[in-house]
Each structure stands twice: as C-alpha cells, then as structure tokens.
Design a protein around this motif. Structure first.
Motif: not given
Length: 349
Positions: A127, A175, A179
């Motif tokens: 991540s 990101k 995640e």
C-alpha cells in the motif's frame, strides 16, 4: 502457517518489486512473475536463478478481468503472493477509470484468485503512506502526534474521483481505496463464514529511495518517481538552482522495504496486520543536497549561486516505523547510505 516455497510477485519489474524478487531469490525461494515482455529482461539479468528454475514468468492475459487464468496459475504450486503492482501514470484523462478502479480491481482479482485456488497461505500487499496521511490533521495539529497503522487518509472516494483532482493526488488515494478493498474482501469473506486459505498483510511505506535493480531505460531520466526527485536535487545543486521540496519528511530505503515484504511473508505473527515501514530519520531535500555535495564534488553548488532557502524539518508529528522494525526484524539504513548508493549508481548510467 507453513513456510511458503513458491511466491508470485506482481509488479516484479518495477522499482520495489524487483528488490523483493532478488531478496526472495537470495533466500532460496522460487519466484514467478506475471509479465512476459518485461520479465524477459528480469530473467536475462538473473541467469543463475533462471537456470536453477527458481525464477520464471507466466503470461496472464487479462489480469483485471476474470480471475480464472490467475487462479489456475496459483494452483500450479504457488503458496504465497506479494502484490506490488498498481497502475501508475500522471498522464490521465479520467482518474477514476485509469488509476482508482484499476488499482481496486487488481487487488480484488488477486484475492479472488487466491480464494479460488486454495493453495495460497499469505498475501502481502504494497500500500502506501498516502493511505494513512491526513494533510489537514498535520496542518492544524496543536499537539505532537504519531501516525500509526490505525490511521487512514480521510479523503472520500468522490473527492479522489473528482475530475478536478490532479492525477498526482488521485494516484496516492488509489492506494488507499485498493488497500481498503483488500481488507473488506477478507473481512466480508470471514463474515459470510467462508474459510479463506490465506491471511493478509499490508505495508504502507512513505517516499522510497535507493539503488535500482530493475531495467531502467533512458539513464537518469528513466528513474522511478521518488529516485528522480533525488536526481533533480543533484542537478539543482550542480546548476545553482532552487531545490525541490519533499512532500513529507518520512522515507524508507527500498532495500529495507523489500526486506519488510519478505519478513511479512514469512513471519506467522504478521498475519492480519498493517505496518508503516519508515525510517525514523527525517529527510529534506536540502539535507540530501548536502550529502550529495559532500560525497560528489561534481555536484557542489557553484560559487555565487543564490542562497538556498532553508528547508525546515517538520517536527510536528512522526510516523510509527518502529513497530515494523521490531516485529519484522528490520534495521533501517541511514539516509546518507541510501543517497550515496543511489548517486553512485546513477552517475554510472
């Protein structure tokens, strides 16, 4: 958890992924990558591993489509996944379609295939600290605070997908949503009473610097985004120009981050955890310039050049990189080592 022996690495030909591959190979694991074209360069650069059948690549035609191809690949004996790959471009027409949704769908494809295969014991996902960072909190905080694995960037999906949002910002936030999709997949599966064969670990690094082991085309101009910033610092010093400004004072050496990926893969107690992987030493580009000028005379700022405006180190908050160091057995490299090792390599390109 039994120790994995055969690992699929996505994004293996990128800056971080290539280091992860090399560290896995150095420990004797078999590694499979999924990019045939780029993978050939990886294979050519690692003949010993290739000859020993410890590194191979497999063509997965539609990574973001049906997960059947990937699942069948996993059933061939792969028992762990390191998912580093994520769409990356700043030249976008539609941030949601080109950055955010591909990142989310890529994670879902990997996890769905792993659930289908039932051979995978652990998935580690790269991540980003961008998934943690709260810009307004940092600006308005009246007391010192530390970012931990419990923190999440508060930006909403609609804000990230807004056409007015820059691609730079949209990439960082992609990101976060990728995640989140990973954790939601695992949690929803468990809530339905399903029995996943694997557990999940996510790593959230800030700016990542260090020498490269992946194919770089075009010399210094072909460097990844973070390393290119250090090269810009060197050139700015050499030409007597103003230095760029680091977005945050937090960073990590790519070799330490690669070690974190491998340890997160192997340590049973890491399962189900989220880690911030960051050096406890802060960095400004003025500090980087001073290291470069001291170690590389060719980049000394010329006499008579305008005085560089001081870049104050932000001491209003910190990041918990110590938990990852302690639980994953990492000793973070010093900033000087990272900068010097990269500059020596780039200077020879």
């Amino acid at each position: 958890m039994a120790c994995p022996t055969h690992i699929l690495v996505t994004g293996a030909t990128g800056f971080i992924g290539a280091h992860v591959v090399d560290m896995l190979l150095s420990r004797g694991f078999r590694v499979t990558t999924r990019s045939k074209a780029k993978g050939e360069a990886m294979l050519a650069a690692r003949p010993r591993a290739t000859q020993a059948s410890r590194l191979d690549c497999v063509v997965i035609d539609d990574f973001l489509g049906p997960e059947l191809d990937l699942a069948s690949t996993l059933k061939g004996g792969i028992d762990a996944i390191v998912h580093v790959a994520s769409p990356f471009t700043y030249d976008t027409q539609n941030n949601e379609a080109e950055l955010i949704l591909p990142a989310i769908n890529g994670v879902k494809a990997v996890l769905s295939a792993a659930a289908e295969a039932q051979t995978v014991k652990r998935v580690v996902i790269t991540s980003s600290f961008a998934a943690v960072l709260d810009v307004e909190r940092a600006r308005k905080a009246s007391q010192y605070f530390t970012y931990t694995a419990d923190d999440w960037n508060p930006l909403t999906y609609d804000e990230a997908a807004d056409p007015k949002t820059s691609a730079v910002v949209a990439y960082r936030w992609s990101k976060k949503f990728a995640e989140l999709a990973a954790w939601e997949f695992v949690n929803n599966f468990e809530c339905r009473g399903g029995g996943l064969s694997f557990d999940l670990v996510t790593l959230c690094p800030p700016m990542t610097f260090g020498p490269v082991v992946h194919p770089v085309v075009g010399g210094p101009l072909g460097l990844n985004d973070s390393n290119s910033q250090l090269w810009k610092v060197a050139i700015a010093s050499q030409q007597g120009n103003e230095l760029p400004v680091a977005r945050v004072p937090f960073w990590v050496d790519v070799r330490d981050l690669a070690q974190a990926h491998v340890e997160a893969l192997l340590r049973p107690e890491a399962g189900g955890k989220r880690y911030l992987v960051s050096s406890q030493e802060r960095l400004t580009y003025e500090m980087a310039a001073e290291i470069i000028e001291h170690e590389f005379p060719n980049f000394v700022r010329p006499e008579g050049a305008p005085v560089v405006e001081r870049q104050v180190v932000d001491e209003s908050h910190s990041i918990d990189g110590e938990t990852a160091a302690r639980e994953l057995g990492i000793s973070y490299r010093a900033c000087r080592e990272t900068v010097v090792d990269l500059m020596r390599q780039v200077g020879a390109m």
